[in-house]
Design an enzyme around this catalytic site. Structure first.
Site, mmCIF file in Angstrom:
data_model
loop_
_atom_site.group_PDB
_atom_site.id
_atom_site.type_symbol
_atom_site.label_atom_id
_atom_site.label_comp_id
_atom_site.label_asym_id
_atom_site.label_seq_id
_atom_site.Cartn_x
_atom_site.Cartn_y
_atom_site.Cartn_z
ATOM 1 C CG ASP A 50 77.103 41.900 -29.737
ATOM 2 O OD1 ASP A 50 75.909 42.502 -28.597
ATOM 3 O OD2 ASP A 50 77.611 41.716 -29.098
ATOM 4 C CE1 TYR B 223 83.387 41.211 -23.372
ATOM 5 C CE2 TYR B 223 81.080 41.612 -22.751
ATOM 6 C CZ TYR B 223 81.723 40.757 -22.100
ATOM 7 O OH TYR B 223 81.829 40.155 -21.518
ATOM 8 C CE LYS C 3 75.114 45.168 -22.009
ATOM 9 N NZ LYS C 3 76.201 44.714 -22.388
HETATM 10 C C1 LIG Z 1 76.625 43.425 -22.536
HETATM 11 C C2 LIG Z 1 77.277 42.688 -23.980
HETATM 12 C C3 LIG Z 1 77.338 41.418 -24.337
HETATM 13 C C4 LIG Z 1 77.360 40.633 -23.166
HETATM 14 O O1 LIG Z 1 75.553 40.335 -22.249
HETATM 15 P P1 LIG Z 1 76.040 39.718 -21.379
HETATM 16 O O2 LIG Z 1 74.211 39.839 -20.895
HETATM 17 O O3 LIG Z 1 77.095 40.557 -20.124
HETATM 18 O O4 LIG Z 1 76.342 37.896 -21.784
HETATM 19 C C5 LIG Z 1 77.604 41.837 -25.673
HETATM 20 N N1 LIG Z 1 77.723 42.451 -26.319
HETATM 21 C C6 LIG Z 1 77.557 43.696 -26.108
HETATM 22 C C7 LIG Z 1 77.476 44.620 -27.406
HETATM 23 C C8 LIG Z 1 77.225 44.039 -24.753
HETATM 24 O O5 LIG Z 1 77.268 45.419 -24.880
#
Ligand SMILES: *Cc1c(COP(=O)(O)O)cnc(C)c1O
Length: 436
Positions: free
Chosen positions: A240, A145, A268
């Site tokens: 990511d 994701y 995060k």
């Molecule tokens: C949470 C997450 C996102 C998206 O971040 P948001 O602040 O929710 O838009 C992207 N990549 C990873 C791996 C994530 O866990």
């Protein structure tokens, strides 16, 4: 069974005015067949809901709350900053300090652009990669994701996977067609995609430790191979690290595995519980961004001083206290206990496994191993829902989906972990007895 009266009332009111009653789909608890509890407050590892029930929390805001909820130093920093103004549409010293701190911890992050979410970090990273290479396509992995941008809602993990909607309506098929999907831990599928479109692929984007199909570790050496294949084909490697950044060590997990990403996405933890994201990389790539380069990207609240102050304070505490060995030990303790719960499950004809990376864990009910999204999808949703409610009834709040990680914070004690293990064993026994 504790009262859910006030949560249910709030849910009913929310259902009238908010689509699905929530502002992010996983919060709706659809996969576990219940209405969500509404949270009133959090402190350390504990949440209090609208009915006054308290829970030991393993959601931790899905990652930001690595120091637990409402850490006193972080909340004090936020309060101090709020008194100085909430944002100015002008640069501040704080942004410089956060960029310098991130850069000092992550080698490839020579330059850092702050945004307000991980999704935005993903949008910006893809745009830079496409501009840098002059190519349109992106390779992503099934079950990873990267936020909810159009290009990334193809075989997406997290909420999409939980709700059986890994591909979203409203994404033009022409755009979705530019996103090519490989299988996690399968270099062969990546090679196949490069063979199919050798001069079209701008970047490979990957969670170096996957945490949105549940936790899935990369096979040893697989990320290095991935970087080599990408570079051999003239494509960038985007790591990511919105979850893994500053979660597994003070910096990047990809770098700790000997990889040099071309772009890194953060979020995060770097916002300390407030909305912050970042894209970072070598100067020659990052300088493609406006106002000095041709790639446009902007944000009214980007680098917002209150958010950045929360992130700075959180990262400063992590740097000072270096809690990563302790977080890993807590993770190992919980993992060992959950293994015992899985054994219990097996005695009664069930099956499962536990995947862990440091303070991130998933206990899968059903599959005996999970190395990719297909294996994760083999989990038993019905049994997991019962397990989830068994835990909740015992005061333990775990993510309401098999396709999310449990997060341990520095506020979780050994006693908390042991209480969680006991609850897991009891919940598993309930499953065997067919108790719902
Ligand atoms: C949470 C997450 C996102 C998206 O971040 P948001 O602040 O929710 O838009 C992207 N990549 C990873 C791996 C994530 O866990």
């Amino acid at each position: 069974m504790t009262s859910r009266k006030k949560s249910d009332e709030l849910f009913n009111r929310a259902s009238v005015k908010i689509p699905g009653a929530v502002n992010s789909p996983v919060r709706a608890w659809k996969a576990v067949g219940a209405n969500p509890i509404f949270i009133e407050s959090g402190s350390g590892a504990t949440l209090i809901d609208a009915d006054g029930n308290s829970f030991l929390d393993y959601v931790c805001s899905y990652g930001p709350a690595i120091l637990g909820h409402a850490h006193p130093r972080v909340t004090q920093a936020i309060a101090e900053q709020a008194r100085l103004g909430l944002g100015f549409g002008a640069p501040t010293r704080l942004e410089v300090e956060l960029a310098e701190l991130i850069s000092s911890a992550i080698k490839c992050a020579q330059k850092v652009r702050l945004v307000s979410s991980g999704t935005e970090a993903g949008i910006t990273a893809l745009r830079i990669a496409r501009a840098a290479t002059g190519r349109p396509n992106i390779i992503k992995f099934d079950g990873c994701y990267h936020g909810h941008s159009d290009s990334m809602l193809v075989r997406a993990g997290s909420g999409g996977m939980t709700l059986g909607q890994p591909d979203s309506a409203g994404v033009p098929s022409a755009l979705a067609a530019m996103t090519m999907v490989a299988r996690y831990n399968s270099i062969e599928t990546v090679e196949g995609l490069f063979r199919a479109a050798p001069d079209k692929i701008a970047a490979v984007i990957v969670e170096p430790v996957a945490a949105n199909m549940g936790v899935v570790n990369p096979d040893p050496g697989s990320l290095k191979a991935l970087a080599e294949i990408a570079h051999h084909n003239g494509a960038l490697l985007i790591c990511d690290e919105v979850i893994s950044g500053f979660r597994l060590s003070f910096g990047s997990v990809a770098e700790s595995m000997g990889i040099a990403p071309d772009l890194i996405m953060l979020g995060k933890i770097i916002g300390g519980g407030m909305p912050v994201g970042a894209v970072a990389g070598p100067a020659k790539i990052m300088d493609l961004l406006a106002p000095i380069g041709p790639v446009y990207q902007a944000g009214t609240l980007s680098g917002n001083p209150v958010s950045v102050r929360a992130g700075l304070e959180t990262l400063s505490i992590l740097k000072e206290t270096n809690p990563y060995a302790a977080l890993d030990a807590a993770g190992a303790r919980l993992e060992a206990g959950l293994h015992e719960a899985v054994k219990e499950l097996r005695k009664n004809g069930g099956s499962g496994c536990v995947n862990r990376a440091g303070s991130l864990l998933t206990m899968f009910i059903g599959p005996e191993r999970v190395r990719d999204a297909d294996e994760a999808r083999g989990c038993d949703g019905g049994k997991f829902a019962k397990f989830f409610h068994g835990m909740l009834d015992r005061g333990i709040n775990i993510p309401p989906s098999q396709f999310e990680a449990m997060f341990i914070s520095t506020a979780h004690t050994n006693a908390d972990i042991d209480r969680t293990i006991a609850a897991a064993r009891e919940s598993v026994c309930d499953l065997a007895r067919g108790k719902s």
